[in-house]
Design a protein around this motif. Structure first.
Motif, mmCIF file in Angstrom:
data_model
loop_
_atom_site.group_PDB
_atom_site.id
_atom_site.type_symbol
_atom_site.label_atom_id
_atom_site.label_comp_id
_atom_site.label_asym_id
_atom_site.label_seq_id
_atom_site.Cartn_x
_atom_site.Cartn_y
_atom_site.Cartn_z
ATOM 1 N N LYS A 105 0.843 -1.181 0.000
ATOM 2 C CA LYS A 105 0.000 0.000 0.000
ATOM 3 C C LYS A 105 0.886 1.242 0.000
ATOM 4 O O LYS A 105 2.005 1.186 0.488
ATOM 5 C CB LYS A 105 -0.867 0.039 1.270
ATOM 6 N N THR A 149 2.652 -5.264 2.762
ATOM 7 C CA THR A 149 1.826 -5.934 3.767
ATOM 8 C C THR A 149 2.016 -7.447 3.756
ATOM 9 O O THR A 149 1.556 -8.132 4.667
ATOM 10 C CB THR A 149 0.336 -5.607 3.574
ATOM 11 N N VAL A 181 -7.382 -3.790 -2.028
ATOM 12 C CA VAL A 181 -6.904 -2.868 -0.991
ATOM 13 C C VAL A 181 -5.390 -2.751 -1.007
ATOM 14 O O VAL A 181 -4.805 -2.052 -0.193
ATOM 15 C CB VAL A 181 -7.360 -3.304 0.419
ATOM 16 N N TYR A 182 -4.750 -3.485 -1.916
ATOM 17 C CA TYR A 182 -3.301 -3.383 -2.049
ATOM 18 C C TYR A 182 -2.911 -3.666 -3.491
ATOM 19 O O TYR A 182 -3.705 -4.183 -4.281
ATOM 20 C CB TYR A 182 -2.593 -4.366 -1.114
#
Lengths: 237, 237
Positions: free
Chosen positions: B69, B79, B97-98
């Motif tokens: 991210k 992550t 989300v990433y």
DNA sequence: CGCAAACTTGATGTTGCTCAAGCTAGGTGG
DNA sequence: CCACCTAGCTTGAGCAACATCAAGTTTGCG
């Protein structure tokens, strides 16, 4: 607990639709509620500890619960603060990976694991619901990793205040936000120390971003500024 | 792609049992495999980016993929590093989300979301399998939060080396571990800088804990000591 | 009112970052 | 085949952010 009894118990408390049942059909939801029971916790009381075998899944009904992990020497990381509607202990098998402790007075809804698991296969749409909950938790966890790994103290505290504002519905943005957890809890959540939390809040107050009412009550005076700080957009004032 | 064609395609590549199908019945597994296709990535190639709409779910077949991210100013948090058998993009709805990027040469297995989702309801045991995968990812995420929030640089690097050793099966503990990612990737994973990574490895080498062969190859000489450091047990040497 | 726990504030310290300079390895072209 | 070039890694010196240590101050409760 029979279906009827469970329904009655929940009716008397004025609590009907578990968040876990969002999107489930009436009949399906009833079956989920049927296996549940309620439990009340006082502030500081532990619901379960890291390493315990997972005997129940819990849903927060009211109040705030903190989840944390410990290092052997006592260093602590709070991995989340949960408000109504959130699940704990949804580990597929084995042991809880964190300790869950009440921050405020808390009511939780308890689902025994064995019965809970059988619902996964039996109740239509239940598995999807759990997957949705899980993937949301994962999204939050990713955000927290970014915060812990790469944000400054200022950005972390701003992010925390935003989270708390959102957790409370944030009806009127000029409203007070209630911060029921201790400075130590906040510090352990943000990977900082209590002194840094305190100093940062003082700075925000001096800068007119917030107003400190009492130590557990904060009013946001400049939500835009706070949002900029939280996202790391700002060229640090 | 028909069931037969898919089976044939996978047979020719010598790839039969997707990790995703672990524990599924033969028939069920076939249906999962049927909706999949393969994709090859060169090092540095992006599979999908943070914010893209989730069109596929991916499983790593071989190689290593990093997830990360970004903050607006370019600060980066890795992550996770994923090896064979791990899933990406298992977001229930909406957006990734990433960002997912190949570290080495990578082969992934792609499952179109729409078809993947219908399998949740249709294939017995599939939802449970996904829940198990999800809850494991969540466990790893919690550990990483503890690392990022509360561990020292030394402990972080030790934890990372342990993870890499485990990722490679760690057959013989005295074997070399292969570290295919750059120092920058490691730093962004551990919330540190490349200089700190480098210095810490140098210290470990001097202390006889590891032996640096090449910059991407490290031999563990004292696994116990490394484990102690990683867990934070040690009174810091 | 008094006490204890939690919070704030200040002075000093340390870890890990920044900036800057070498070093090494792997790839390229003469 | 080897010298060169570059990207990535290592090492060093100084610095800044946040931690630690140590008083004060406020808050809440008996």
């Amino acid at each position: 607990m029979s279906l009827q009894l469970a329904a009655a118990a929940h009716a008397t408390t004025g609590y009907h639709a578990m968040a876990m049942c969002q999107g489930l059909e009436r009949q399906a939801a009833s079956r989920v509620v049927a296996v549940s029971s309620r439990q009340v916790l006082a502030p500081g009381q532990t619901l379960f500890a890291e390493g315990d075998t997972t005997e129940n899944v819990y849903e927060v009904v009211s109040g705030i619960v903190k989840l944390y992990k410990l290092l052997p020497d006592g260093r602590r990381q709070v991995t989340g603060f949960l408000s109504a509607g959130h699940l704990m202990g949804l580990v597929y098998r084995g042991f809880y990976v964190y300790t869950a402790e009440a921050v405020t007075d808390v009511i939780v809804c308890r689902y025994p694991r064995a019965r809970f698991e059988s619902l996964i296969d039996e109740v239509p749409g239940f598995a999807r619901r759990l997957l949705a909950i899980h993937s949301d938790e994962l999204r939050v966890a990713q955000d927290q990793m970014l915060l812990l790994g790469r944000k400054t103290a200022t950005e972390r505290v701003a992010s925390f205040l935003e989270m708390m504002a959102e957790m409370q519905g944030a009806e009127t943005p000029s409203d007070d936000i209630h911060v029921p957890m201790s400075r130590q809890d906040i510090a352990d959540y943000l990977g900082l120390t209590i002194e840094t939390i305190s100093r940062t809040l003082t700075k925000f107050d001096a800068d007119g971003i917030i107003e400190r009412r009492k130590c557990d009550r904060i009013r946001v005076r400049n939500a835009d500024r706070l949002a900029d700080l939280a996202s790391g957009d700002m060229d640090e004032v």
